[in-house]
Write a protein that holds these residues in place. Sequence first.
Motif, short mmCIF file in Angstrom:
data_model
loop_
_atom_site.label_atom_id
_atom_site.label_comp_id
_atom_site.label_asym_id
_atom_site.label_seq_id
_atom_site.Cartn_x
_atom_site.Cartn_y
_atom_site.Cartn_z
N LEU A 207 41.27 12.38 85.42
CA LEU A 207 42.29 13.08 84.65
C LEU A 207 41.59 14.15 83.82
N ALA A 208 41.91 15.41 84.06
CA ALA A 208 41.22 16.52 83.39
C ALA A 208 41.82 16.84 82.03
N ILE A 209 43.08 16.53 81.84
CA ILE A 209 43.76 16.84 80.57
C ILE A 209 43.95 15.54 79.81
N PRO A 210 43.17 15.33 78.75
CA PRO A 210 43.25 14.06 78.01
C PRO A 210 44.65 13.84 77.42
N VAL A 211 45.01 12.58 77.27
CA VAL A 211 46.26 12.23 76.61
C VAL A 211 46.19 12.78 75.19
N ASN A 212 47.29 13.41 74.76
CA ASN A 212 47.29 14.04 73.44
C ASN A 212 48.64 13.89 72.77
N ILE B 89 45.12 5.80 86.10
CA ILE B 89 44.96 4.64 85.24
C ILE B 89 43.61 4.80 84.56
N ASN B 90 43.65 4.81 83.23
CA ASN B 90 42.43 5.04 82.44
C ASN B 90 41.64 6.24 82.96
N ASP B 91 42.36 7.34 83.15
CA ASP B 91 41.79 8.63 83.53
C ASP B 91 41.30 8.73 84.97
N VAL B 92 41.54 7.72 85.78
CA VAL B 92 41.10 7.72 87.18
C VAL B 92 42.33 7.74 88.07
N PHE B 93 42.32 8.60 89.08
CA PHE B 93 43.42 8.73 90.03
C PHE B 93 43.58 7.46 90.87
N TYR B 94 44.82 6.99 90.96
CA TYR B 94 45.15 5.84 91.81
C TYR B 94 46.30 6.25 92.73
N TYR C 138 51.27 24.60 85.48
CA TYR C 138 50.22 25.43 86.08
C TYR C 138 48.82 24.97 85.63
N HIS C 139 48.71 24.56 84.38
CA HIS C 139 47.43 24.04 83.89
C HIS C 139 47.05 22.77 84.66
N SER C 140 48.03 21.95 84.97
CA SER C 140 47.78 20.73 85.75
C SER C 140 47.30 21.07 87.16
N ILE C 141 47.90 22.07 87.78
CA ILE C 141 47.49 22.50 89.11
C ILE C 141 46.03 22.96 89.09
N VAL C 142 45.70 23.79 88.10
CA VAL C 142 44.33 24.27 87.98
C VAL C 142 43.35 23.12 87.82
N ASN C 143 43.82 22.03 87.19
CA ASN C 143 42.96 20.88 86.96
C ASN C 143 43.09 19.80 88.02
N GLY C 144 43.63 20.15 89.19
CA GLY C 144 43.57 19.24 90.33
C GLY C 144 44.80 18.42 90.67
#
Length: 191
Positions: free
Chosen positions: A9-14, A156-161, A141-147
């Motif tokens: 996950l490139a964009i941390p929970v905020n 789950i806990n920043d890892v793609f499932y 768009y920011h999400s797309i840029v970040n994968g």
Amino acid sequence: MIDTRTIKLAIPVNEHDHMIGPSDASITVVHYGDYQSPDSGKRHREVQKIIDELRSAVRFVYRHFPLVKVHPDALRAAEAAEAAGAQGKFWEMHSLLYLRPDKLGHRDLRRHAREIGLDLERFDREMRTGTYAEEILKDYYHSIVNGIAGAPTTFINDVFYPMGGDELLATVKTMLKTRTHGLTPTLETGH
């Protein structure tokens, strides 16, 4: 074969995210969804099981990912959710939108707003002026840029499932159990 556990996950929970569950939970599920997508609707029902069963132990985060080129009502639905969120009723609108994916037109969204008790004047004004559209699209768009490549997408806990359904619920339960007992989870995603 790509090890999907290396996709992070490139964009941390905020503070701008919509969250439910304890802020200090050891497990955080981040879900990217599109209210008009049948696959996102299915994933919503699956993730709702996690919320229903594990709300006191797992933090759930929802992020909009409206696939505007294929789902013409997805952006407006996301705007309606944000307008509801501004009045403290994001999760109520969120649930209605996934419960009624065929009811995302302007009149439908207004009916949903009335049903959950929103200030309709404010809701209408924010929808008419597109108060939340720019921010939703910027995040998209920011999400797309970040994968992020599509919806639904779950971390789950920043890892793609990539899994869904009972497998997703079982994975979260296993992770929670291993964290509770101080073990290191050894989960294989195999996709």
